[in-house]
Design an enzyme around this catalytic site. Structure first.
Site, short mmCIF file in Angstrom:
data_model
loop_
_atom_site.label_atom_id
_atom_site.label_comp_id
_atom_site.label_asym_id
_atom_site.label_seq_id
_atom_site.Cartn_x
_atom_site.Cartn_y
_atom_site.Cartn_z
N GLY A 119 45.29 10.85 20.29
CA GLY A 119 44.67 10.25 19.10
C GLY A 119 45.39 10.66 17.83
CD GLU A 125 60.75 17.20 28.06
OE1 GLU A 125 61.53 16.64 28.86
OE2 GLU A 125 60.69 18.42 27.92
CB THR A 141 48.52 4.71 25.52
OG1 THR A 141 49.39 4.15 24.54
CG2 THR A 141 48.97 4.25 26.90
C1 LIG Z 1 51.88 -0.18 23.02
C2 LIG Z 1 51.67 0.94 22.05
C3 LIG Z 1 51.14 2.14 22.49
C4 LIG Z 1 50.87 3.18 21.59
N1 LIG Z 1 50.26 4.31 22.05
C5 LIG Z 1 49.83 5.26 21.14
C6 LIG Z 1 49.02 6.35 21.55
O1 LIG Z 1 48.68 6.51 22.74
N2 LIG Z 1 48.57 7.23 20.61
C7 LIG Z 1 48.91 7.11 19.30
O2 LIG Z 1 48.51 7.94 18.51
N3 LIG Z 1 49.69 6.07 18.87
C8 LIG Z 1 50.15 5.13 19.75
N4 LIG Z 1 50.91 4.05 19.33
C9 LIG Z 1 51.12 3.86 17.87
C10 LIG Z 1 52.54 3.95 17.43
O3 LIG Z 1 52.94 5.27 17.36
C11 LIG Z 1 52.63 3.20 16.08
O4 LIG Z 1 52.56 1.83 16.38
C12 LIG Z 1 53.89 3.52 15.34
O5 LIG Z 1 53.81 4.77 14.78
C13 LIG Z 1 54.17 2.51 14.21
O6 LIG Z 1 53.09 2.41 13.36
P1 LIG Z 1 52.47 1.00 12.96
O7 LIG Z 1 52.27 0.23 14.19
O8 LIG Z 1 51.32 1.24 12.09
O9 LIG Z 1 53.63 0.26 12.13
P2 LIG Z 1 54.03 0.56 10.61
O10 LIG Z 1 54.27 2.00 10.43
O11 LIG Z 1 53.08 -0.13 9.72
O12 LIG Z 1 55.44 -0.17 10.55
C14 LIG Z 1 55.62 -1.55 10.28
C15 LIG Z 1 57.12 -1.79 10.18
O13 LIG Z 1 57.64 -1.07 9.07
C16 LIG Z 1 58.69 -0.23 9.48
N5 LIG Z 1 58.69 0.98 8.65
C17 LIG Z 1 57.64 1.80 8.42
N6 LIG Z 1 58.03 2.80 7.61
C18 LIG Z 1 59.33 2.59 7.33
C19 LIG Z 1 60.31 3.30 6.56
N7 LIG Z 1 60.00 4.42 5.91
N8 LIG Z 1 61.57 2.81 6.50
C20 LIG Z 1 61.89 1.68 7.17
N9 LIG Z 1 61.01 0.98 7.92
C21 LIG Z 1 59.75 1.43 8.00
C22 LIG Z 1 58.40 0.05 10.91
O14 LIG Z 1 59.57 0.44 11.62
C23 LIG Z 1 57.88 -1.30 11.38
O15 LIG Z 1 58.95 -2.15 11.63
C24 LIG Z 1 51.21 3.02 20.22
C25 LIG Z 1 51.78 1.81 19.78
C26 LIG Z 1 52.01 0.78 20.66
C27 LIG Z 1 52.62 -0.50 20.15
#
Ligand SMILES: Cc1cc2nc3c(=O)[nH]c(=O)nc-3n(C[C@H](O)[C@H](O)[C@H](O)COP(=O)(O)OP(=O)(O)OC[C@H]3O[C@@H](n4cnc5c(N)ncnc54)[C@H](O)[C@@H]3O)c2cc1C
Lengths: 375, 392
Positions: free
Chosen positions: B127, B244, B161
């Site tokens: 989380g 890792e 997840t």
């Molecule tokens: C299938 C799946 C499983 C997941 N499982 C888990 C889980 O079990 N637990 C958990 O905690 N999280 C989980 N995640 C979350 C995942 O870690 C986030 O989706 C990820 O951190 C990106 O955040 P966001 O989706 O809010 O995108 P955002 O951060 O809003 O990004 C949107 C876009 O902006 C870009 N961007 C953002 N900041 C910058 C920057 N500074 N410079 C350039 N580009 C930038 C990003 O690369 C992306 O293209 C999962 C995500 C997915 C899709």
């Protein structure tokens, strides 16, 4: 040179956009996706009222007598709204084949019903194990009394779930690939209906000695198929451009509103450039959609075919780029069914796997001297 | 990468292969080999067996079931497991919360949680992410307010997840809203059956439900479920995420996808030069990436843990791209056969049997778009590399 839409085309586009903006928002579409039919009969009748279901048919068959330009205008709007109704299957492919290959009686029998929204058609040509060839089929047509019977299996038939009549490719005893009409309710016709990967509906269809009539003369079928495919590919190109246009603007809006690190993420120059590249792809795709439309009017059939395929090649490559980037720049939200952008990825991926894929198109366009002259 | 391995390393790989292929039930491995997702039962059964043989948590401290393997041996263990189509031990348990508890947790927390975490008796969820805290994780808002012997937790996590299977969830929560973001975060363990925890599935574009939203509404969390010190959670999270470095490359996943594409696409590959060319370039890139992994491993032992290394970003960046390319290749091999969305390979009587891959090729292509988004998006990885080489 005048590349602008005519006033009539603009009006048509506005009318269709207006209808879809009012009645086809993302939530309505989501509900349709999970409904039993997977699309809306109500919308179907509205399209019929606007004349969209007989757009390119001759007026004597209930059509509007319009051309590829108008068809592209409509399909681009459909692409933007990701319309689920089987317009490609029924109107462009099924209706197009009846119009191109059918006898006068067959046209009179079928086309008015299609235009009025009463008859659904589907074109069954792919078979299990087949890739992009139109002729590598094994469904067999056998003469029987005044007509024929068909035996064989067709797969991934767009609109095959609901079609009242199938237009089917089958091999005659002479070895020719002919076109045949089969009533969907006839004995010997079974369907395995499903949703396609983009939510549009389809089916595998099994014909076991199914009664059929030849659509026109089997000997002329291939030419008719090729010319209808050119139109269908052009229509798909327009649809993909509409989808790409929507993906770009969804993405741009998202970049401007999504806040991370205390700023809208549109402040990150790397993301600005990625959006700019999506725009480049979209504009190049738009140009080739226009090229395809103009090429449909060409007299040289080989040149026409090649140019239309070149357009699909450019557009499939562009759509792959735009769709992958649209999802990526949205982050996790782009992966969800709830949010629209992923649905555009699904639709454009299916388009890229319809009729011919990027590799097959590259081979086709590159064969026999390519596109541009040597010198 | 036989070329680079010593005789001992090769013998170790042999030993791993023999173990995985003889001890993990063939029906579990077959399902994975055919492109299906492992079920919850598959994952738990497999982890139990691994754990009984000391193969679930080799990177943990010795006293909690670890083995004193080198980084290279751990890599070989993981890759051979993938190549044998064995479901990996639950990454949230063994690679994330386990090492954090083992390194920063109290003796009491270790005893309470580590054995059940290693054996998958507890299914952990991660989380971290929130609707407004994705790449900018430190902006997270879920709050934990101390109230006697408890914390009261309120807020929302998302993208969690497999939380539908979760027994416990480890969360980053805000315990001090008054200080700089990173310094007010704590790492707490929450029983998902606590009153006030709600899990809502998210439907993904491949048609599956692998992620969820998790809501916390006045959830009472006993204060002894805080890991380490209050407001040190960010340090623990960074430790966890940097743990890792080499597994993100997913070399085994890429190799499995290529192998399957070659098995299913033999005819198409020989008939279509463009597809073959792409396959060939993918194979060469994969070999290069594997060597990059080995180079990182070779110097890992000489670098203090936690030293930033931009090459580990190369592994995530290129690894996720190659995993995606390999998924797309299978899609291209299947062609029109990939178009119908089908949940199973069974068809009505009389219809031709479906090609293997017809069910999973396109959904996997869609699903794997995630690989460049999660675990530090590829944009974030490029930023890390740029920072390191441009030194700003
Ligand atoms: C299938 C799946 C499983 C997941 N499982 C888990 C889980 O079990 N637990 C958990 O905690 N999280 C989980 N995640 C979350 C995942 O870690 C986030 O989706 C990820 O951190 C990106 O955040 P966001 O989706 O809010 O995108 P955002 O951060 O809003 O990004 C949107 C876009 O902006 C870009 N961007 C953002 N900041 C910058 C920057 N500074 N410079 C350039 N580009 C930038 C990003 O690369 C992306 O293209 C999962 C995500 C997915 C899709």
């Amino acid at each position: 040179m005048d590349l602008d839409l005519t006033d009539e085309q603009r009006l048509l586009g506005d009318t269709v956009n207006g209808l879809l903006e009012k009645r086809y928002d993302a939530n309505t579409r989501l509900q349709l996706l999970s409904s039993a039919d997977g699309w809306s009969r109500d919308m179907w009748h509205r399209y019929a009222e606007l004349g969209l279901l007989g757009l390119t048919f001759e007026e004597q068959y209930g059509g509007a007598g319009m051309g590829a330009g108008e068809l592209s205008v409509v399909l681009e709007s459909f692409g933007r709204a990701l319309v689920l109704e089987p317009v490609l299957a029924t109107v462009v492919l099924g209706g197009g084949l009846v119009a191109a290959a059918g006898s006068a009686e067959q046209k009179a029998e079928l086309l008015p019903g299609v235009a009025a929204g009463e008859t659904l058609l589907a074109f069954a040509y792919t078979e299990p194990g087949m890739r992009w060839s139109l002729t590598g089929i094994s469904t067999a047509a056998t003469p029987a009394g005044n007509g024929w019977t068909l035996s064989g299996q067709k797969s991934a038939v767009f609109g095959g779930d609901a079609a009242d009549r199938f237009v089917v490719t089958a091999r005659t005893p002479d070895g020719e690939v002919g076109l045949f009409l089969v009533d969907g309710a006839a004995g010997g016709v079974r369907r395995d209906a499903y949703a396609m990967q983009d939510g549009q509906r389809g089916a595998d269809v099994l014909f076991a000695d199914a009664p059929a009539v030849a659509l026109g003369e089997p000997a002329d079928a291939l030419e008719a198929i090729e010319s209808v495919l050119d139109v269908a590919i052009t229509a798909l190109c327009a649809e993909a451009v509409g989808a790409m246009d929507r993906m770009l603007w969804l993405t741009v809006d998202y970049l401007k509103t999504r806040v991370q690190f205390g700023h809208p993420i549109s402040v990150f120059q790397t993301l600005q450039h990625r959006a700019a590249d999506m725009f480049v792809s979209l504009e190049q795709a738009r140009s080739m959609a226009l090229v395809a439309r103009l090429a449909l009017g060409a007299d040289d059939v080989a040149q026409r075919r090649k140019t239309v395929r070149a357009a699909k090649l450019q557009i499939d490559v562009a759509a792959r780029h735009v769709a992958q980037e649209a999802v990526q720049l949205h982050g996790g939200i782009g992966m969800t069914m709830e949010y629209p952008v992923g649905h555009y990825l699904k639709r454009t991926t299916v388009i890229a796997k319809t009729f011919a894929d990027i590799d097959a198109l590259t081979e086709l366009v590159g064969a026999d001297g390519g596109l541009l002259p040597s010198g | 990468m036989e070329l680079a391995l010593s005789k001992e390393d090769r013998a170790f790989a042999e030993e791993m292969r023999a173990f995985f292929t003889s001890e993990i039930p063939a029906e579990i491995r077959d399902r994975l080999a055919r492109g299906l997702h492992p079920s919850k039962a598959d994952i738990v059964a497999s982890q139990r067996i691994l754990n009984e043989h000391g193969m679930a948590v080799p990177h943990w401290p010795l006293e909690w079931g670890g083995r004193e393997w080198t980084p290279l041996q751990r890599h070989i263990w993981s890759e051979e497991m993938t190549l044998a189509h064995v479901p990996h031990p639950l990454v949230f348990n063994t690679a994330m919360v386990g090492p954090v508890i083992a390194t920063f947790g109290s003796q009491e927390l270790k005893e309470r949680f580590l054995p059940k975490t290693a054996s998958a008796e507890i299914w952990w969820s991660q989380g971290f992410s929130e609707p407004n805290a994705g790449s900018d994780l430190a902006s997270l808002k879920t709050s934990a307010v101390r109230d006697g012997d408890n914390y009261i937790v309120n807020g929302q996590k998302t993208w969690t997840t497999l939380a539908q299977y979760g027994d416990w969830i480890f969360c980053l929560v805000r315990t001090d809203p008054t200080v700089a973001q990173q310094r007010g975060i704590s790492f707490v363990l929450i029983d998902m059956r606590s009153p006030g925890v709600t899990v809502r599935p998210i439907h993904l574009i491949d048609g599956g439900y692998e992620v969820n939203e998790v809501f916390f509404d006045n959830v009472e969390v006993p204060a002894d479920q805080l890991v380490g010190e209050e407001n040190k959670g960010w340090t623990y999270a960074k430790f966890l995420l940097g743990n890792e470095r080499t597994s993100n490359a997913g070399i085994g996943v890429i190799k499995n996808r290529i192998a399957r594409a070659k098995r299913l696409g033999g005819e198409v590959i020989s008939a279509e030069p463009l597809l073959r060319a792409r396959l060939t370039r993918l194979e060469v890139e994969t070999m290069a990436l594997e060597m990059t992994v080995l180079r990182v491993l070779a110097r890992e032992s000489s670098m203090p843990a936690g030293t930033p290394d931009p090459v580990s970003s190369v592994l995530k960046l290129r690894g996720s791209e190659l995993q995606q390319d390999a998924a797309e290749l299978l899609l291209d091999i299947l062609g029109p056969a990939a178009l119908p969305f089908r949940k199973e390979r069974t068809v009505p009587d009389g219809f031709a049997a479906l090609d293997e891959g017809a069910v999973d090729a396109m959904p996997t292509y869609f699903n794997w778009r995630k690989a460049s988004i999660y675990a530090g998006s590829n944009e974030v990885q490029r930023q890390i590399i740029a920072k390191a080489i441009l030194k700003f």
